[in-house]
Scaffold this motif. Structure first.
Motif, short mmCIF file in Angstrom:
data_model
loop_
_atom_site.label_atom_id
_atom_site.label_comp_id
_atom_site.label_asym_id
_atom_site.label_seq_id
_atom_site.Cartn_x
_atom_site.Cartn_y
_atom_site.Cartn_z
N GLU A 46 0.86 -1.17 0.00
CA GLU A 46 0.00 0.00 0.00
C GLU A 46 0.91 1.23 0.00
O GLU A 46 2.09 1.12 -0.29
CB GLU A 46 -0.92 -0.04 1.22
CG GLU A 46 -1.96 -1.16 1.15
CD GLU A 46 -2.83 -1.07 -0.11
OE1 GLU A 46 -3.19 0.07 -0.51
OE2 GLU A 46 -3.15 -2.12 -0.68
N MET A 47 0.39 2.39 0.32
CA MET A 47 1.17 3.60 0.23
C MET A 47 2.43 3.52 1.09
O MET A 47 2.37 3.27 2.29
CB MET A 47 0.36 4.82 0.66
CG MET A 47 1.11 6.14 0.44
SD MET A 47 0.15 7.61 0.88
CE MET A 47 0.22 7.52 2.66
N LEU A 48 3.58 3.73 0.46
CA LEU A 48 4.84 3.78 1.17
C LEU A 48 5.09 5.22 1.60
O LEU A 48 4.73 6.16 0.89
CB LEU A 48 5.98 3.29 0.26
CG LEU A 48 5.86 1.85 -0.23
CD1 LEU A 48 6.87 1.57 -1.33
CD2 LEU A 48 6.05 0.88 0.92
N THR A 49 5.71 5.41 2.74
CA THR A 49 5.96 6.76 3.22
C THR A 49 7.21 7.34 2.55
O THR A 49 8.02 6.63 1.96
CB THR A 49 6.16 6.78 4.74
OG1 THR A 49 7.38 6.07 5.07
CG2 THR A 49 4.98 6.12 5.45
N HIS A 50 7.36 8.64 2.70
CA HIS A 50 8.54 9.33 2.16
C HIS A 50 9.82 8.72 2.74
O HIS A 50 10.76 8.44 2.00
CB HIS A 50 8.44 10.82 2.52
CG HIS A 50 9.67 11.60 2.22
ND1 HIS A 50 10.03 11.98 0.94
CD2 HIS A 50 10.65 12.09 3.04
CE1 HIS A 50 11.16 12.67 0.98
NE2 HIS A 50 11.54 12.75 2.24
N ALA A 51 9.84 8.50 4.03
CA ALA A 51 11.04 7.95 4.68
C ALA A 51 11.34 6.54 4.18
O ALA A 51 12.52 6.18 3.96
CB ALA A 51 10.84 7.93 6.20
N GLU A 52 10.30 5.72 3.98
CA GLU A 52 10.53 4.35 3.48
C GLU A 52 11.07 4.37 2.06
O GLU A 52 11.97 3.58 1.72
CB GLU A 52 9.19 3.58 3.52
CG GLU A 52 8.73 3.22 4.93
CD GLU A 52 7.33 2.65 4.97
OE1 GLU A 52 7.04 1.88 5.90
OE2 GLU A 52 6.53 2.97 4.06
N LEU A 53 10.57 5.27 1.23
CA LEU A 53 11.07 5.37 -0.14
C LEU A 53 12.52 5.82 -0.17
O LEU A 53 13.32 5.30 -0.95
CB LEU A 53 10.18 6.35 -0.95
CG LEU A 53 8.77 5.87 -1.28
CD1 LEU A 53 7.95 7.02 -1.85
CD2 LEU A 53 8.81 4.70 -2.26
N ILE A 54 12.86 6.80 0.66
CA ILE A 54 14.25 7.26 0.75
C ILE A 54 15.17 6.14 1.19
O ILE A 54 16.26 5.93 0.62
CB ILE A 54 14.37 8.46 1.72
CG1 ILE A 54 13.73 9.73 1.10
CG2 ILE A 54 15.83 8.71 2.09
CD1 ILE A 54 14.50 10.30 -0.08
N GLU A 55 14.74 5.39 2.18
CA GLU A 55 15.55 4.29 2.69
C GLU A 55 15.80 3.23 1.62
O GLU A 55 16.94 2.77 1.43
CB GLU A 55 14.88 3.65 3.91
CG GLU A 55 15.70 2.53 4.55
CD GLU A 55 15.02 1.92 5.76
OE1 GLU A 55 15.62 1.02 6.36
OE2 GLU A 55 13.90 2.34 6.08
N MET A 56 14.75 2.85 0.89
CA MET A 56 14.90 1.84 -0.17
C MET A 56 15.72 2.38 -1.32
O MET A 56 16.50 1.63 -1.93
CB MET A 56 13.52 1.39 -0.65
CG MET A 56 12.81 0.49 0.34
SD MET A 56 11.28 -0.19 -0.33
CE MET A 56 10.22 1.24 -0.27
N ALA A 57 15.56 3.65 -1.65
CA ALA A 57 16.32 4.23 -2.75
C ALA A 57 17.80 4.35 -2.42
O ALA A 57 18.65 4.37 -3.31
CB ALA A 57 15.76 5.62 -3.10
N SER A 58 18.08 4.42 -1.13
CA SER A 58 19.48 4.55 -0.69
C SER A 58 20.19 3.21 -0.56
O SER A 58 21.38 3.18 -0.26
CB SER A 58 19.52 5.27 0.67
OG SER A 58 18.92 6.54 0.58
#
Length: 245
Positions: A233-245
């Motif tokens: 479901e909707m991922l948070t900004h922090a979760e997206l940053i963490e995965m992108a990093s």
């Protein structure tokens, strides 16, 4: 909610649309436009023509349904309509310049305008589009996808922070931000598809995009990682940053 279109964009859309339809063998719009445009040269002085042509382009932009495309896109997001005070739409030259964003990230004039609405508890939204996008059937799903981004950005649960610092150097920062965008777009399209709406890209195309940005994940695991993200479901900004990093 107020929607304003850049006058230059209106002119570009109408002129290119008239030229396109005539070139394709349909002179209807060409004739309709020139029936009203040609008399302006006869009836008005050089100093007055600009204002008359501005009104003419506004008339055809509304009559031919181009302004409704943006308004209809917001109808799918009633919560946005309640939180957004003004939407500014301007033209750009290239597809990679297109986008939708919170207005305060634009120029100083737009920032001042956005502040006026923020004092009322409302946000300003900016939309950048190439003129031909207005007679592209994909515009509806493009707007839907981009407004999902805005909806997320204004959602306290998503907790968007445009000032998040990422990467140890400019190159790493660029890589992380590209991956962040890929993951966010993928998540938005998966949510749209689950609600029965047309997404910007298909599941297959999103997987190809994901694969190109995450080449270090072993092929045997890549598909399962993607599937797990697709079902989220909707991922948070922090979760997206963490995965992108």
């Amino acid at each position: 909610m107020e929607i304003r279109f850049q006058p230059a964009l209106l002119q570009e859309v109408i002129d290119s649309f008239v030229e396109k339809t005539e070139r394709e063998g349909d002179p209807t719009y060409y004739k309709e436009f020139h029936e009203l445009a040609d008399p302006i040269y006869e009836r008005f002085t050089l100093d007055d023509r600009e204002a008359e042509f501005k009104k003419l382009y506004q008339y055809f932009f509304g009559t031919w349904g181009f302004s409704d495309i943006i308004r209809d896109a917001f109808e799918e997001f009633p919560s946005l309509k309640e939180r957004v005070g003004i939407v500014l739409i301007k033209g750009v030259l290239k597809e990679d310049q297109e986008g939708v964003d919170i207005l305060r990230k634009w120029g100083s004039v737009e920032q001042d305008l956005a502040k006026q609405f923020e004092e009322q508890g409302l946000k300003g939204v900016g939309i950048k589009l190439i003129p031909r996008r207005f007679y592209d059937p994909a515009l509806t799903r493009y707007c839907r996808h981009e407004l999902m981004h805005i909806s997320d950005m204004l959602d306290p649960v998503f907790n968007y922070d445009p000032d998040t610092k990422v990467g140890q150097n400019p190159g790493e920062e660029t890589l992380i931000l590209h991956r962040y965008r890929v993951l966010w777009c993928q998540n938005i399209d998966s949510r749209l598809i689950r609600t029965g709406k047309e997404s910007m890209l298909s599941r297959e195309d999103r997987f190809k995009e994901f694969r190109s940005w995450y080449r270090k994940i072993p092929p045997a695991q890549l598909k399962s990682v993607f599937e797990g993200l697709w079902q989220s479901e909707m991922l948070t900004h922090a979760e997206l940053i963490e995965m992108a990093s």
